[in-house]
Structure formats: structure tokens, C-alpha cells
Design a protein around this motif. Structure first.
Motif, PDB file in Angstrom:
ATOM      1  N   THR A   3       0.863  -1.164   0.000  1.00 44.55           N
ATOM      2  CA  THR A   3       0.000   0.000   0.000  1.00 44.55           C
ATOM      3  C   THR A   3       0.900   1.215   0.000  1.00 44.55           C
ATOM      4  OG1 THR A   3      -1.885   1.071   1.050  1.00 44.55           O
ATOM      5  CG2 THR A   3      -0.218   0.109   2.514  1.00 44.55           C
ATOM      6  N   ARG A   4       0.328   2.399   0.127  1.00 44.05           N
ATOM      7  CA  ARG A   4       1.149   3.579  -0.002  1.00 44.05           C
ATOM      8  C   ARG A   4       0.508   4.748   0.721  1.00 44.05           C
ATOM      9  NH1 ARG A   4      -2.990   4.864  -0.681  1.00 44.05           N
ATOM     10  NH2 ARG A   4      -4.265   5.247  -2.476  1.00 44.05           N
ATOM     11  N   PRO A   5       1.259   5.836   0.897  1.00 44.11           N
ATOM     12  CA  PRO A   5       0.634   7.019   1.461  1.00 44.11           C
ATOM     13  C   PRO A   5      -0.450   7.500   0.514  1.00 44.11           C
ATOM     14  CG  PRO A   5       3.032   7.202   1.483  1.00 44.11           C
ATOM     15  CD  PRO A   5       2.670   6.016   0.630  1.00 44.11           C
ATOM     16  N   ALA A   6      -1.648   7.725   1.013  1.00 40.89           N
ATOM     17  CA  ALA A   6      -2.706   8.250   0.181  1.00 40.89           C
ATOM     18  C   ALA A   6      -2.296   9.623  -0.325  1.00 40.89           C
ATOM     19  CB  ALA A   6      -4.007   8.337   0.975  1.00 40.89           C
ATOM     20  N   HIS A   7      -2.801   9.991  -1.523  1.00 45.99           N
ATOM     21  CA  HIS A   7      -2.383  11.230  -2.171  1.00 45.99           C
ATOM     22  C   HIS A   7      -2.578  12.419  -1.252  1.00 45.99           C
ATOM     23  CE1 HIS A   7      -1.651  14.138  -5.261  1.00 45.99           C
ATOM     24  NE2 HIS A   7      -2.838  14.673  -5.086  1.00 45.99           N
ATOM     25  N   LEU A 221     -22.231   0.104 -11.159  1.00 45.31           N
ATOM     26  CA  LEU A 221     -21.400   0.525 -10.036  1.00 45.31           C
ATOM     27  C   LEU A 221     -20.151   1.178 -10.602  1.00 45.31           C
ATOM     28  CD1 LEU A 221     -21.002   0.106  -6.792  1.00 45.31           C
ATOM     29  CD2 LEU A 221     -19.170  -1.389  -7.571  1.00 45.31           C
ATOM     30  N   VAL A 222     -19.769   2.321 -10.037  1.00 43.90           N
ATOM     31  CA  VAL A 222     -18.494   2.933 -10.394  1.00 43.90           C
ATOM     32  C   VAL A 222     -17.597   2.911  -9.165  1.00 43.90           C
ATOM     33  CG1 VAL A 222     -19.487   4.383 -12.201  1.00 43.90           C
ATOM     34  CG2 VAL A 222     -19.292   5.288  -9.871  1.00 43.90           C
ATOM     35  N   HIS A 223     -16.293   2.836  -9.403  1.00 41.22           N
ATOM     36  CA  HIS A 223     -15.328   2.821  -8.307  1.00 41.22           C
ATOM     37  C   HIS A 223     -15.376   4.133  -7.530  1.00 41.22           C
ATOM     38  CE1 HIS A 223     -11.286   3.458  -6.542  1.00 41.22           C
ATOM     39  NE2 HIS A 223     -11.243   2.148  -6.391  1.00 41.22           N
ATOM     40  N   GLY A 224     -15.502   5.231  -8.255  1.00 43.50           N
ATOM     41  CA  GLY A 224     -15.647   6.534  -7.620  1.00 43.50           C
ATOM     42  C   GLY A 224     -14.354   7.285  -7.380  1.00 43.50           C
ATOM     43  N   ASP A 225     -13.214   6.585  -7.408  1.00 38.59           N
ATOM     44  CA  ASP A 225     -11.916   7.249  -7.222  1.00 38.59           C
ATOM     45  C   ASP A 225     -10.844   6.509  -8.018  1.00 38.59           C
ATOM     46  OD1 ASP A 225     -10.219   9.192  -6.304  1.00 38.59           O
ATOM     47  OD2 ASP A 225     -10.014   8.394  -4.273  1.00 38.59           O
ATOM     48  N   PHE A 226     -11.195   6.115  -9.228  1.00 40.43           N
ATOM     49  CA  PHE A 226     -10.317   5.330 -10.092  1.00 40.43           C
ATOM     50  C   PHE A 226      -9.340   6.280 -10.775  1.00 40.43           C
ATOM     51  CE2 PHE A 226      -9.070   2.799 -13.740  1.00 40.43           C
ATOM     52  CZ  PHE A 226      -9.076   1.502 -13.258  1.00 40.43           C
ATOM     53  N   ARG A 227      -8.064   6.250 -10.303  1.00 37.51           N
ATOM     54  CA  ARG A 227      -7.091   7.242 -10.787  1.00 37.51           C
ATOM     55  C   ARG A 227      -5.682   6.803 -10.444  1.00 37.51           C
ATOM     56  NH1 ARG A 227      -5.074   9.992  -6.402  1.00 37.51           N
ATOM     57  NH2 ARG A 227      -6.329  10.021  -4.499  1.00 37.51           N
ATOM     58  N   SER A 228      -4.722   7.435 -11.107  1.00 34.26           N
ATOM     59  CA  SER A 228      -3.324   7.269 -10.729  1.00 34.26           C
ATOM     60  C   SER A 228      -3.177   7.747  -9.292  1.00 34.26           C
ATOM     61  CB  SER A 228      -2.413   8.090 -11.644  1.00 34.26           C
ATOM     62  OG  SER A 228      -2.521   7.657 -12.980  1.00 34.26           O
ATOM     63  N   ASN A 230      -4.209   5.580  -6.953  1.00 36.35           N
ATOM     64  CA  ASN A 230      -5.010   4.528  -6.326  1.00 36.35           C
ATOM     65  C   ASN A 230      -4.794   3.175  -6.992  1.00 36.35           C
ATOM     66  OD1 ASN A 230      -6.072   6.138  -4.351  1.00 36.35           O
ATOM     67  ND2 ASN A 230      -7.977   6.577  -5.434  1.00 36.35           N
ATOM     68  N   PHE A 231      -3.674   3.051  -7.697  1.00 35.19           N
ATOM     69  CA  PHE A 231      -3.293   1.778  -8.310  1.00 35.19           C
ATOM     70  C   PHE A 231      -1.999   1.270  -7.692  1.00 35.19           C
ATOM     71  CE2 PHE A 231      -4.801   3.947 -12.473  1.00 35.19           C
ATOM     72  CZ  PHE A 231      -6.130   3.749 -12.143  1.00 35.19           C
ATOM     73  N   LEU A 232      -1.871  -0.039  -7.616  1.00 34.31           N
ATOM     74  CA  LEU A 232      -0.566  -0.661  -7.434  1.00 34.31           C
ATOM     75  C   LEU A 232      -0.093  -1.080  -8.809  1.00 34.31           C
ATOM     76  CD1 LEU A 232      -0.863  -3.011  -4.309  1.00 34.31           C
ATOM     77  CD2 LEU A 232       0.608  -1.011  -4.554  1.00 34.31           C
ATOM     78  N   VAL A 233       1.107  -0.684  -9.177  1.00 34.29           N
ATOM     79  CA  VAL A 233       1.640  -0.961 -10.504  1.00 34.29           C
ATOM     80  C   VAL A 233       2.971  -1.690 -10.366  1.00 34.29           C
ATOM     81  CG1 VAL A 233       2.416   0.039 -12.682  1.00 34.29           C
ATOM     82  CG2 VAL A 233       0.490   1.071 -11.452  1.00 34.29           C
ATOM     83  N   SER A 234       3.053  -2.862 -10.974  1.00 35.02           N
ATOM     84  CA  SER A 234       4.307  -3.604 -11.045  1.00 35.02           C
ATOM     85  C   SER A 234       4.894  -3.400 -12.429  1.00 35.02           C
ATOM     86  CB  SER A 234       4.052  -5.091 -10.791  1.00 35.02           C
ATOM     87  OG  SER A 234       3.352  -5.662 -11.895  1.00 35.02           O
ATOM     88  N   GLU A 235       6.026  -3.997 -12.682  1.00 36.06           N
ATOM     89  CA  GLU A 235       6.627  -3.849 -14.013  1.00 36.06           C
ATOM     90  C   GLU A 235       5.810  -4.557 -15.082  1.00 36.06           C
ATOM     91  OE1 GLU A 235      10.787  -4.718 -14.004  1.00 36.06           O
ATOM     92  OE2 GLU A 235      11.230  -3.276 -12.410  1.00 36.06           O
ATOM     93  N   ALA A 236       4.866  -5.400 -14.645  1.00 33.23           N
ATOM     94  CA  ALA A 236       3.961  -6.054 -15.596  1.00 33.23           C
ATOM     95  C   ALA A 236       2.702  -5.229 -15.843  1.00 33.23           C
ATOM     96  CB  ALA A 236       3.570  -7.439 -15.079  1.00 33.23           C
ATOM     97  N   GLY A 237       2.528  -4.146 -15.071  1.00 32.59           N
ATOM     98  CA  GLY A 237       1.349  -3.313 -15.255  1.00 32.59           C
ATOM     99  C   GLY A 237       0.495  -3.244 -14.003  1.00 32.59           C
ATOM    100  N   LEU A 238      -0.817  -3.175 -14.192  1.00 31.46           N
ATOM    101  CA  LEU A 238      -1.749  -3.002 -13.090  1.00 31.46           C
ATOM    102  C   LEU A 238      -1.765  -4.240 -12.205  1.00 31.46           C
ATOM    103  CD1 LEU A 238      -3.951  -1.181 -11.807  1.00 31.46           C
ATOM    104  CD2 LEU A 238      -5.620  -2.361 -13.269  1.00 31.46           C
ATOM    105  N   SER A 239      -1.405  -4.046 -10.925  1.00 32.40           N
ATOM    106  CA  SER A 239      -1.392  -5.146  -9.962  1.00 32.40           C
ATOM    107  C   SER A 239      -2.670  -5.181  -9.144  1.00 32.40           C
ATOM    108  CB  SER A 239      -0.178  -5.027  -9.035  1.00 32.40           C
ATOM    109  OG  SER A 239      -0.171  -6.029  -8.049  1.00 32.40           O
ATOM    110  N   ALA A 240      -3.160  -4.018  -8.731  1.00 24.52           N
ATOM    111  CA  ALA A 240      -4.386  -3.967  -7.932  1.00 24.52           C
ATOM    112  C   ALA A 240      -4.977  -2.568  -7.960  1.00 24.52           C
ATOM    113  CB  ALA A 240      -4.117  -4.395  -6.493  1.00 24.52           C
ATOM    114  N   VAL A 241      -6.301  -2.502  -7.862  1.00 18.21           N
ATOM    115  CA  VAL A 241      -7.025  -1.245  -7.700  1.00 18.21           C
ATOM    116  C   VAL A 241      -7.292  -1.073  -6.211  1.00 18.21           C
ATOM    117  CG1 VAL A 241      -9.086   0.059  -8.304  1.00 18.21           C
ATOM    118  CG2 VAL A 241      -8.089  -1.538  -9.967  1.00 18.21           C
ATOM    119  N   LEU A 242      -6.892   0.079  -5.670  1.00 23.04           N
ATOM    120  CA  LEU A 242      -6.996   0.343  -4.232  1.00 23.04           C
ATOM    121  C   LEU A 242      -8.111   1.351  -3.934  1.00 23.04           C
ATOM    122  CD1 LEU A 242      -3.165   0.808  -3.534  1.00 23.04           C
ATOM    123  CD2 LEU A 242      -4.487  -1.315  -3.368  1.00 23.04           C
ATOM    124  N   ASP A 243      -8.286   1.621  -2.643  1.00 15.40           N
ATOM    125  CA  ASP A 243      -9.134   2.714  -2.139  1.00 15.40           C
ATOM    126  C   ASP A 243     -10.578   2.623  -2.632  1.00 15.40           C
ATOM    127  OD1 ASP A 243      -6.947   3.537  -0.822  1.00 15.40           O
ATOM    128  OD2 ASP A 243      -6.700   5.442  -1.853  1.00 15.40           O
TER     129      ASP A 243
END
Length: 353
Positions: A3-7, A221-228, A230-243
Motif C-alpha cells: 500500500t502507499r501514502p494516500a495522495h 457501479l463505479v469505483h468513484g476514485d479510479f485514478r493514478s 489509487n493503483f498498485l503498478v508492477s513492471e507487468a502493469g496493473l497489480s491492484a485497484v486500491l481505495d
């Protein structure tokens, strides 16, 4: 990292270790024991919790990394709980939305356990550890993520298309908000009037949007906060949608428009989709995944998204100025109203941003 510090958020303080004036400190002896028992019960395995590290959070959440052994093998988990601001859905409802989204093949952290009130851990959830970088300025700039950035627009479009395609009955038993575009705008305008401020660019955006926002009932249903950010990104791309704090029933275009808001580009303004892609690429990928959003709809909801972010800045500033939530961080975000005002004037004048 998991996880990470929220924006723009500060680290939240630890709660009372004894749990007498609030939820248990997860790093305390009793807190660790309860976390260990919850994980063991959920996974049906012998678990030893060997470390609890406070990561980050802010007004809406506090987050901890849990190091453990599972049947003798090392494992990591994430413990996250509400920090008491009343922002968004409860962690327990969020966890249920995540579980269902996961069954739709949306990449989300696996939900391991949801503490009950009797556990004394607060409104919280325990999830599995997911690989990836969550700090958007890093994965947007580092050369090691160049390939990931190329794949990300397709992966994000596919995740959204899967989420949006689920029938409303998927979420019918959950206490989620809902509204047409016109209703969402009306609610936002009521908040604007309640704050008692005058931002001419916001007045212009409200006036421009009012005759254009759709009155059709929600379809997805919309995520409501789908944005850079709020993603986990690995070198393969999108790893998980957070928040998953803000899911609600709306138009699919709301999620796509929010992803294009200027604030989520982190300085890579040439790439309007989250700092990593073009609008055309997003629409093409979303349509290829089965979604249906037109360029006109995307523009409309991008304008709304920028206004929505501006309203968020105003409300955070009001939290601080009113004394409800004294916070230098909220005051600092409030100063960004002027940035959003400039963005709104530009996008309305030139249809681009």
C-alpha cells in the motif's frame, strides 16, 4: 510494497494501546493477538504474527503492514482501518465490494478477514499483500516502469469494463449511494452553496454542466476514485485497484472522466489519462473490452471530474478553517482551488486540458 501514502495525506496517529478510548493499537500485545487469531481462523492455518509496522493513512484511514508466518512460511498482510473521519463507506462495506469486484476479475487485494465489533480493532479489514509501486510519481517516471505504462491503459479499461458490466443486482443489498449525473451535480451545487464561497470558474462550470448532465438513472457501479495514485503498478502493469471508499451507482463514464482529471497526471500533462495514455487510447481499449462510452460523454464527465476535485479541495479547506478537522494538509490541498479554477476555464474554452 502493498500500500502507499494516500495522495496528499499525513500519517495517522496510533490509537490508544489499551483500547480504552478507541480501537486497539494493532502493535500492542492484545492487538497483535487478535489480528493473529483472525488471520488463522480465516485461512485455517497456524499463524504467528511477527511484526506490525505503521505505514500511512490520514483523515480517512490508518494502514499497517503485518509480517507473519503461515504454517512456518513467511507471509505478509495489510491491516487498514477507518481513522474516524466518517469519509466514504465503512471498511466493512468496502471489503464486501472488493470481494465481489474480485469475483468479476477486477484486480483487487484479496480480503482475508473483516474484524467484528467484539474484536476491538475498529472498522477495519485485513487483506493480502500485493506486489507493486503505489506512488504514482514513481511509476509514471521511472524507466523500469516504461513497459507497464504502455500496458496500463488496456488493463485499466478492462478492469473498468468488468466492473461496469455487472448488473445492479450484484450490489443491491449494499448501502450504496446512487444518482443520475444531474442529481450528482445538484448535490455538489448544494454543497457549494452551503460553503458560502464564490469561485467564478466553478460558477461557470456548474452553469455549463447543468443543461448537459444526463438525467437517466444509474446503470453501473463505479469505483468513484479510479485514478493514478489509487493503483498498485508492477513492471507487468496493473497489480491492484486500491481505495474502495467511494463506490456508488452512476454512469460508467464517471470513472473514465475522473481518470482524466488534471490532478492525477502528476506533471505528465501531455498524457491526459492518468499521466500515461491518451483519451483516444482509453476509449478504444474500453470499447474493445465491451464498454460503451463516447468521446462526448468522456468530455462531459471530465469537466465534471475537475469540478468534483475542486469541490473536494474546497471542502477539505472548510474542514480546517471551521475547526472540524484542524489539518495543515487539508489547508494545503484547499489552496489548490486556484489550480482547478484555471483548469476548468481552459477545458471549457478549448475542449482540452
Amino acid at each position: 510494497m502493498a500500500t502507499r501514502p494516500a495522495h496528499g495525506e499525513e500519517a495517522a496517529p496510533l490509537s490508544n494501546p489499551a483500547g480504552k478510548d478507541g480501537p486497539l493499537d494493532p502493535a500492542s500485545q492484545e492487538g497483535r493477538a487478535r489480528l493473529q487469531a483472525l488471520i488463522a481462523e480465516s485461512l485455517g492455518a497456524k499463524v504467528e504474527l511477527v511484526g506490525v509496522e505503521a505505514l500511512s493513512g490520514g483523515a480517512s484511514s490508518a494502514t499497517y503492514a503485518l509480517s507473519a508466518t503461515l504454517d512456518g512460511a513467511p507471509r505478509q498482510f495489510i491491516f487498514q482501518r477507518a481513522a474516524g473521519s466518517g469519509f466514504g463507506l465503512s471498511r466493512r462495506i468496502q471489503a464486501e465490494v472488493m470481494r465481489r469486484a474480485g469475483r468479476l476479475k477486477v484486480p483487487v487485494p484479496p480480503v482475508i478477514a473483516i474484524p467484528k465489533d467484539a474484536d476491538g480493532l475498529g472498522d477495519a479489514v485485513i487483506t493480502g499483500f500485493m506486489p507493486g509501486e503505489a506512488l504514482a510519481p514513481r511509476w509514471l517516471r521511472l524507466e523500469s516502469f516504461a513497459g507497464a505504462r504502455e500496458r496500463l491503459v488496456t488493463q485499466c479499461a478492462e478492469a473498468l469494463a468488468r466492473l461496469h458490466a455487472a448488473p445492479l443486482s450484484t450490489w443491491a443489498d449494499l448501502p450504496l449511494g446512487a444518482g443520475s449525473g444531474a442529481e450528482l451535480l445538484e448535490s455538489s451545487f448544494a454543497n457549494y452553496r452551503r460553503l458560502g464561497v464564490d469561485v467564478p470558474a466553478f460558477d461557470l462550470a456548474f452553469a455549463w454542466l447543468k443543461p448537459r448532465m444526463p438525467t437517466d438513472p444509474p446503470t453501473s457501479l463505479v469505483h468513484g476514485d479510479f485514478r493514478s495514485g489509487n493503483f498498485l503498478v508492477s513492471e507487468a502493469g496493473l497489480s491492484a485497484v486500491l481505495d474502495w471508499e467511494l463506490p456508488h451507482l452512476s454512469s460508467p463514464a464517471e470513472d473514465l472522466g475522473w481518470l482524466c482529471v488534471q490532478a492525477w497526471r502528476f506533471g505528465r500533462w501531455q498524457w491526459p489519462v492518468g499521466g500515461f495514455a491518451t483519451r483516444e487510447a482509453l476509449l478504444q481499449a474500453y470499447r474493445a473490452a465491451g464498454g460503451k462510452v463516447t468521446a462526448e460523454e468522456l468530455h462531459l464527465w471530465e469537466v465534471y471530474g475537475n469540478l468534483k476535485w475542486g469541490m473536494s479541495c474546497l471542502m477539505l479547506a472548510d474542514d480546517h478553517v471551521s475547526g472540524r478537522v484542524p489539518s495543515v494538509e487539508r489547508a494545503a490541498i484547499g489552496r489548490r482551488v486556484s489550480e482547478v479554477a484555471a483548469d476548468l476555464v481552459y477545458i471549457l474554452a478549448f475542449r482540452d486540458l
